[in-house]
Design an enzyme around this catalytic site. Structure first.
Site, PDB file in Angstrom:
ATOM      1  N   LYS A 187     -33.379  -7.435  -4.327  1.00 55.03           N
ATOM      2  CA  LYS A 187     -31.914  -7.506  -4.307  1.00 55.03           C
ATOM      3  C   LYS A 187     -31.436  -8.950  -4.177  1.00 55.03           C
ATOM      4  O   LYS A 187     -30.420  -9.346  -4.764  1.00 55.03           O
ATOM      5  CB  LYS A 187     -31.369  -6.663  -3.145  1.00 55.03           C
ATOM      6  CG  LYS A 187     -29.845  -6.708  -2.973  1.00 55.03           C
ATOM      7  CD  LYS A 187     -29.093  -6.245  -4.223  1.00 55.03           C
ATOM      8  CE  LYS A 187     -27.656  -5.849  -3.963  1.00 55.03           C
ATOM      9  NZ  LYS A 187     -26.845  -6.757  -3.174  1.00 55.03           N
ATOM     10  N   GLU A 194     -26.963 -12.810 -10.499  1.00 58.93           N
ATOM     11  CA  GLU A 194     -25.534 -12.496 -10.605  1.00 58.93           C
ATOM     12  C   GLU A 194     -24.691 -13.764 -10.514  1.00 58.93           C
ATOM     13  O   GLU A 194     -23.723 -13.945 -11.259  1.00 58.93           O
ATOM     14  CB  GLU A 194     -25.174 -11.522  -9.491  1.00 58.93           C
ATOM     15  CG  GLU A 194     -23.720 -11.129  -9.388  1.00 58.93           C
ATOM     16  CD  GLU A 194     -23.488 -10.309  -8.145  1.00 58.93           C
ATOM     17  OE1 GLU A 194     -22.773 -10.795  -7.244  1.00 58.93           O
ATOM     18  OE2 GLU A 194     -24.034  -9.191  -8.059  1.00 58.93           O
TER      19      GLU A 194
END
Length: 325
Positions: A187, A194
């Site tokens: 993550k 991102e």
């Protein structure tokens, strides 16, 4: 299945709602009683304290924390360690540093407690879209809780499996990534990527916006409709993505993004991604630049940074801090 949820903020409350829709029994707790009371009217069992939450769960208990990374998560882990019993499962679904997961799992092991780290992506849209889940911890516990992952995950969502792959849970939107810490490590890198993707969109749209600049030769000035361009690129373009969808929504609502200052925060994972790159001696030019741009954004603001703020608000409900805060 029965599960306890601690932390009913932007994501935690909607995760409870999705679990309730899937037929699970949810016991919920938050320091703020308002979301507890609201979810109780929707079918959850409200708890007024950690003790009450633990008492309401039947052994072996499963408790999911959806809390901000750092002190509050650490304090809650330590508090629950003294309340849970051997065989119980403690899940951290926030954005904790993966090295903390390794330490916590080792500390809880002598007590017979199973600790899972679950990187959770989906933001405020997850109630309807589902949540992408990156799981770390022992395989037997992960497998036992499969009904929870399957309910929260988006499923195939109309996306065909990649040709040549043997189908597994990844096609359903969740994956056991490895031992303790692996879920949050994946993550962490997800969020680092991102940052880079968002920065690329933001800079590109800033160039488009400034194509009408008076500094350019008159014949080369283009008063471009950014909202229309973002809508165009959503169809058939190789840069199509959910972040582009969110950009299009923001530009349709406010072409000048006047309500955004362009001050962009970083939530920790971007920094940790760069630390991991340094430890592994892996070049990370784009991700580093994206992180440093967020630092700079707090001092001077461009249209690109306003679009970054708009995208963060779009996918996660993140609100800008006041000027100077």
């Amino acid at each position: 299945m029965q599960i306890g949820m601690i932390g009913l903020g932007r994501m935690g409350a909607n995760m409870v709602r999705r679990l309730l829709r899937g037929g699970h029994d949810c016991v919920v707790y938050d320091r703020d009683p308002a979301p507890v009371q609201e979810l109780a009217t929707e079918g959850a069992h409200g708890a007024a304290s950690l003790d009450a939450l633990v008492a309401a769960l039947a052994p072996p208990r499963t408790v999911w924390m959806m809390l901000p990374a750092g002190a509050i998560t650490e304090q809650t882990v330590q508090a629950l360690a003294g309340k849970l019993a051997s065989g119980d499962v403690l899940i951290d679904g926030g954005n904790s540093y993966f090295k903390d997961d390794v330490r916590r799992s080792q500390e809880l092991l002598p007590k017979g407690l199973h600790y899972l780290d679950v990187g959770t992506s989906g933001g405020i849209w997850g109630l309807e879209r589902g949540y992408c889940l990156m799981l770390g911890g022992d395989p037997a516990t992960v497998e036992r809780l499969d009904p929870i992952w399957r309910t929260l995950a988006p499923g195939e969502s109309g996306i065909p499996p990649t040709p040549g792959r043997t189908a597994g849970t990844a096609e359903q939107g969740y994956l056991h990534c490895g031992p303790s810490g692996a879920g949050h490590f994946v993550k962490m890198i997800h969020n680092g990527i991102e940052y880079g993707l968002m920065q690329a969109y933001a800079e590109g749209f800033d160039i488009l916006k400034n194509a009408a600049s008076n500094e350019l030769p008159e014949a080369q000035r283009y008063p471009l409709d950014l909202g229309a361009i973002s809508e165009l690129w959503r169809r058939g373009s190789v840069v199509t993505s959910w972040l582009l969808d969110l950009s299009a929504l923001a530009l349709a609502a406010s072409p000048e993004l006047a309500e955004y200052t362009g001050s962009v925060q970083d939530s920790g994972e971007g920094r940790w991604t760069i630390v991991a790159a340094l430890e592994e001696a892996v070049p990370a030019d784009v991700l580093s630049a994206a992180l440093y741009t967020r630092f700079r954004s707090r001092k001077e603001h461009t249209f690109a940074e306003k679009l970054l703020s708009a995208m963060r608000h779009g996918f996660g409900g993140h609100v800008e801090r006041p000027s100077g805060g």
